[in-house]
Design a protein around this motif. Structure first.
Motif, PDB file in Angstrom:
ATOM      1  N   ARG A   6       0.864  -1.179   0.050  1.00  0.00           N
ATOM      2  CA  ARG A   6       0.068  -0.088   0.086  1.00  0.00           C
ATOM      3  C   ARG A   6       0.933   1.212  -0.202  1.00  0.00           C
ATOM      4  O   ARG A   6       0.672   2.226  -0.625  1.00  0.00           O
ATOM      5  CB  ARG A   6      -0.957  -0.003   1.087  1.00  0.00           C
ATOM      6  N   PHE A   7       1.845   1.353   0.747  1.00  0.00           N
ATOM      7  CA  PHE A   7       2.772   2.477   0.898  1.00  0.00           C
ATOM      8  C   PHE A   7       4.192   1.783   0.897  1.00  0.00           C
ATOM      9  O   PHE A   7       4.477   0.809   1.586  1.00  0.00           O
ATOM     10  CB  PHE A   7       2.513   3.333   2.071  1.00  0.00           C
ATOM     11  N   ILE A   8       5.130   2.470   0.222  1.00  0.00           N
ATOM     12  CA  ILE A   8       6.712   2.439   0.253  1.00  0.00           C
ATOM     13  C   ILE A   8       7.167   3.746   0.594  1.00  0.00           C
ATOM     14  O   ILE A   8       7.069   4.652  -0.221  1.00  0.00           O
ATOM     15  CB  ILE A   8       7.201   1.685  -0.800  1.00  0.00           C
ATOM     16  N   GLN A   9       8.018   3.694   1.809  1.00  0.00           N
ATOM     17  CA  GLN A   9       8.835   5.150   1.980  1.00  0.00           C
ATOM     18  C   GLN A   9      10.148   4.799   1.262  1.00  0.00           C
ATOM     19  O   GLN A   9      10.948   3.850   1.721  1.00  0.00           O
ATOM     20  CB  GLN A   9       9.095   5.198   3.457  1.00  0.00           C
ATOM     21  N   LEU A  10      10.443   5.749   0.440  1.00  0.00           N
ATOM     22  CA  LEU A  10      11.987   5.665  -0.254  1.00  0.00           C
ATOM     23  C   LEU A  10      13.056   6.177   0.670  1.00  0.00           C
ATOM     24  O   LEU A  10      12.809   7.087   1.590  1.00  0.00           O
ATOM     25  CB  LEU A  10      11.839   6.319  -1.656  1.00  0.00           C
ATOM     26  N   MET A 113       3.740   5.650 -11.243  1.00  0.00           N
ATOM     27  CA  MET A 113       3.754   5.737  -9.727  1.00  0.00           C
ATOM     28  C   MET A 113       3.509   7.340  -9.512  1.00  0.00           C
ATOM     29  O   MET A 113       3.791   8.246 -10.241  1.00  0.00           O
ATOM     30  CB  MET A 113       4.812   5.367  -9.154  1.00  0.00           C
ATOM     31  N   ARG A 114       2.921   7.747  -8.312  1.00  0.00           N
ATOM     32  CA  ARG A 114       3.083   9.034  -7.733  1.00  0.00           C
ATOM     33  C   ARG A 114       3.877   8.965  -6.847  1.00  0.00           C
ATOM     34  O   ARG A 114       3.664   8.539  -5.692  1.00  0.00           O
ATOM     35  CB  ARG A 114       1.592   9.290  -7.453  1.00  0.00           C
ATOM     36  N   GLY A 139       9.727  16.375   3.944  1.00  0.00           N
ATOM     37  CA  GLY A 139      10.856  16.002   3.504  1.00  0.00           C
ATOM     38  C   GLY A 139      11.157  14.505   3.212  1.00  0.00           C
ATOM     39  O   GLY A 139      12.269  14.173   2.547  1.00  0.00           O
ATOM     40  N   GLU A 140      10.134  13.592   3.703  1.00  0.00           N
ATOM     41  CA  GLU A 140      10.367  12.366   3.285  1.00  0.00           C
ATOM     42  C   GLU A 140       9.812  12.054   1.756  1.00  0.00           C
ATOM     43  O   GLU A 140       9.460  12.997   1.198  1.00  0.00           O
ATOM     44  CB  GLU A 140       9.324  11.516   4.278  1.00  0.00           C
ATOM     45  N   CYS A 141      10.057  10.819   1.452  1.00  0.00           N
ATOM     46  CA  CYS A 141       9.573  10.474   0.052  1.00  0.00           C
ATOM     47  C   CYS A 141       8.951   9.318  -0.077  1.00  0.00           C
ATOM     48  O   CYS A 141       9.363   8.169   0.632  1.00  0.00           O
ATOM     49  CB  CYS A 141      11.043  10.483  -0.762  1.00  0.00           C
ATOM     50  N   TRP A 142       7.572   9.176  -0.629  1.00  0.00           N
ATOM     51  CA  TRP A 142       6.849   8.124  -0.603  1.00  0.00           C
ATOM     52  C   TRP A 142       6.163   7.656  -2.010  1.00  0.00           C
ATOM     53  O   TRP A 142       6.041   8.456  -2.881  1.00  0.00           O
ATOM     54  CB  TRP A 142       5.655   8.367   0.140  1.00  0.00           C
ATOM     55  N   ILE A 143       5.781   6.550  -2.292  1.00  0.00           N
ATOM     56  CA  ILE A 143       4.922   6.123  -3.178  1.00  0.00           C
ATOM     57  C   ILE A 143       4.045   5.343  -2.425  1.00  0.00           C
ATOM     58  O   ILE A 143       4.147   4.737  -1.363  1.00  0.00           O
ATOM     59  CB  ILE A 143       5.618   5.269  -4.486  1.00  0.00           C
TER      60      ILE A 143
END
Length: 627
Positions: A6-10, A113-114, A139-143
């Motif tokens: 569902r979520f992935i934090q890069l 992807m967004r 500042g985090e990065c997610w898809i």
């Protein structure tokens, strides 16, 4: 894009303060309203077709806009993704606003992807997707999985701003994704590394140029069909008939491709094949077959295959298509010539899907949010969760550009058969009850409120043959004061850069007939003109309906004794009511300042100055409210 999580934090952490410094330098004139006019949602384009900020197309060469060229750190952030970049924006969500629950089934997002990088946010902003909830910190990065049902809530007064980039990915990006973390799993040694500036420039960014097909290849069509069938409920009795129709269609398309390829001489035959396929899956009741995300197979096959497979009409798929979990598809209403009166109700089997749908109609700031949010708690009542600006105006031909920017009025002539079918489907696919459940098969009760509907009663009465209306009346002194406050707040801006409008503020609320006569007028005359025009159009339409098709509600009565007024209304429209309201009703979501019956007196001189110009309409509205 369907992801395995569902979520992935890069594994990247950006300097949110530096990002915010660049972003907050842009003035309000740079921000554009959401393409579907979702309240509290706006954006600032960074990458778009040919770098044109107001170009909402998905097809063609993407390029940096003038805004991105002013943001060197943003450029470096985008370069760090290691991806081919598609549409990229700053997405802003006002305090107290939300991105309503939906599934992204538009063709453009099938393989994109967004990427989200929060720039201005707070802990009370929650992102919900497929049963999981996260707070994306600055500042985090997610898809995330856009093919699962998702929503965003900004439960705070401060605006939320995200960098949002659409991408098919790239070699560098997939390495980042592989090193990401899932928020639902423990990863004690996982740490996002601080991004080190790379000095990347605009010229070093990679932009997509191939994004929409001229003629979709048979191999791509087969890929989409296979994907949707894997997502579908295959034990549904109608699935085998849909699958048979799809198998026939893919064979026909493959034969046409082998003969014509993209050659225009084959386009008429491609178009016939698409129309035949659409009719076959409609007859096979593909709308009854659900996907895992709650969408229906008819809507998704249309969005991913039928709509984008051939570009023969010269029409790009502009704007976002947000479909929530679907119920059964609507029964089309037969075409007929425009008549002087809206169609009468035929209860029983007259409308196989929408059983006496209820539309609350009124000028803006009449208290409809409060009434709507209260009645939405009735059992077995389904709503779209808010206002329907995007659902209606997202249909080609129903927005103000098609009307030469004259008004939001829609009448029977706009309700062509294909419009009726599409609009009923769009409403159905977004409906939820008070517990968040989609509607079952069979006839359902729907509740809807959008102030623009005061200008659309004949249209709605034709789209929904059993439609009934609640006219909500509020003291015009209070309404005019609240409308002025709304204009001044900037929260209700409806049309930025409205052609011909030269007012100090961007146009707020509905666009009423004769609005051009208000150019150059002070705010009190603008809102008085809006109120009088909307009220006149609404009452004219209600007078043309049979008396049993509309009832009145009184805002003051709702506040004074909510139990009595709600019980009376539910009995009048046939809703059940199983709750007792304790104390005062809660403040509605669109409230600007604390309610007070005498608040208008602070603007008494302005209101009294315009009162003679609307006095006749005021008297007519009072007579209608007392019926």
């Amino acid at each position: 894009m369907r992801l395995q999580a569902r979520f992935i934090q890069l594994p990247l952490q950006y300097d949110a303060e530096l990002l915010a410094r660049e972003v907050l330098a842009f003035g309000e004139e740079c921000w554009l309203p959401h393409p579907q006019r979702f309240e509290g949602n706006d954006f600032l384009p960074l990458i778009s077709i040919n770098g044109e900020p107001e170009n909402e197309s998905f097809a063609g060469q993407m390029a940096a806009t003038k805004y991105l060229k002013q943001c060197p750190y943003l450029v470096e952030v985008l370069a760090s993704f290691g991806a081919s970049l598609g549409r990229t924006r700053l997405m802003r969500l006002s305090g107290g606003a939300e991105v309503t629950p939906h599934v992204d089934i538009h063709y453009y997002w099938r393989d994109r992807m967004r990427i989200h990088v929060p720039i201005v946010t707070q802990p009370t902003v929650s992102f919900h997707c497929g049963g999981l909830t996260v707070n994306m910190a600055e500042g985090e990065c997610w898809i995330f999985d856009t093919f699962s049902r998702h929503r965003v809530l900004n439960d705070a007064e401060r605006k939320r701003i995200h960098l949002v980039a659409d991408t098919v990915g790239g070699e560098g990006f997939w390495n980042l994704a592989a090193a990401g973390r899932l928020p639902e799993r423990e990863a004690p040694n996982w740490v996002a590394r601080n991004f080190e500036r790379n000095g990347a420039t605009i010229d070093q960014l990679e932009y997509e140029s191939q994004n929409m097909p001229v003629v979709m290849t048979p191999w791509e069509i087969q890929n989409h069909v296979d994907f949707l069938f894997r997502e579908a409920t295959q034990n549904h009795p109608q699935f085998q008939y849909v699958a048979h129709a799809a198998s026939h269609f893919t064979h026909v398309w493959r034969a046409l491709w082998s003969t014509y390829g993209e050659c225009k001489t084959g386009w008429p035959r491609y178009r016939r094949a698409l129309e035949d396929f659409s009719g076959q899956i409609r007859s096979a009741r593909a709308h009854e077959v659900k996907l895992r995300n709650g969408s229906d197979l008819y809507a998704t096959l249309t969005a991913l295959v039928i709509a984008p497979a051939l570009s023969d009409k010269g029409e790009d798929l502009v704007g976002e298509t947000r479909h929530d979990a679907a119920a059964a598809m609507a029964t089309p209403v037969a075409a007929s010539a425009p008549a002087p009166a809206a169609p009468s109700i035929n209860t029983g089997a007259g409308d196989r899907r929408f059983d006496r749908p209820i539309f609350i109609v009124n000028p803006p700031r009449s208290g409809s949010s409060l009434l709507f949010e209260t009645l939405a708690n009735a059992p077995n009542v389904y709503t779209v969760g808010g206002e329907s600006h995007g659902i209606i105006e997202g249909v080609r031909g129903l927005g103000i550009p098609a009307a030469n920017f004259d008004s939001n009025c829609l009448d029977e002539s706009h309700a062509r058969p294909e419009i009726i079918t599409m609009l009923r489907e769009r409403f159905e696919q977004t409906l939820r009850d008070r517990d968040g459940a989609p509607p079952p098969a069979g006839r359902i009760r729907m509740l809807e409120k959008t102030p623009k509907n005061a200008l659309r009663i004949p249209f709605l009465a034709k789209v929904f043959p059993e439609a009934r209306f609640i006219y909500l009346h509020r003291d015009p002194h209070q309404v005019l004061s609240s409308m002025m406050e709304g204009w001044e707040s900037g929260r209700f801006t409806m049309y930025r850069n409205l052609p011909g409008w030269t007012g100090e503020r961007e146009w707020s609320f509905l666009l009423t007939p004769g609005w051009r006569d208000l150019i150059g007028q002070p705010l009190e005359r603008v809102v008085a003109g809006q109120w009088a025009s909307a009220t006149t159009v609404m009452l004219d339409a209600l007078d043309r309906l049979a008396p049993d098709r509309w009832v009145t509600a009184n805002y003051d009565a709702l506040l004074a004794d909510p139990n009595a007024e709600v019980t009376r209304l539910c009995e009048a429209v046939g809703f059940e009511w199983d709750r007792r309201i304790e104390g005062a009703l809660p403040i509605a979501r669109h409230t600007v300042s604390a309610p007070d019956a005498n608040k208008w007196r602070g603007r008494a001189s302005e209101i009294e100055a315009v009162w003679p110009s609307i006095a006749a309409v005021v008297e007519r509205a009072e007579r209608a409210a007392a019926r």
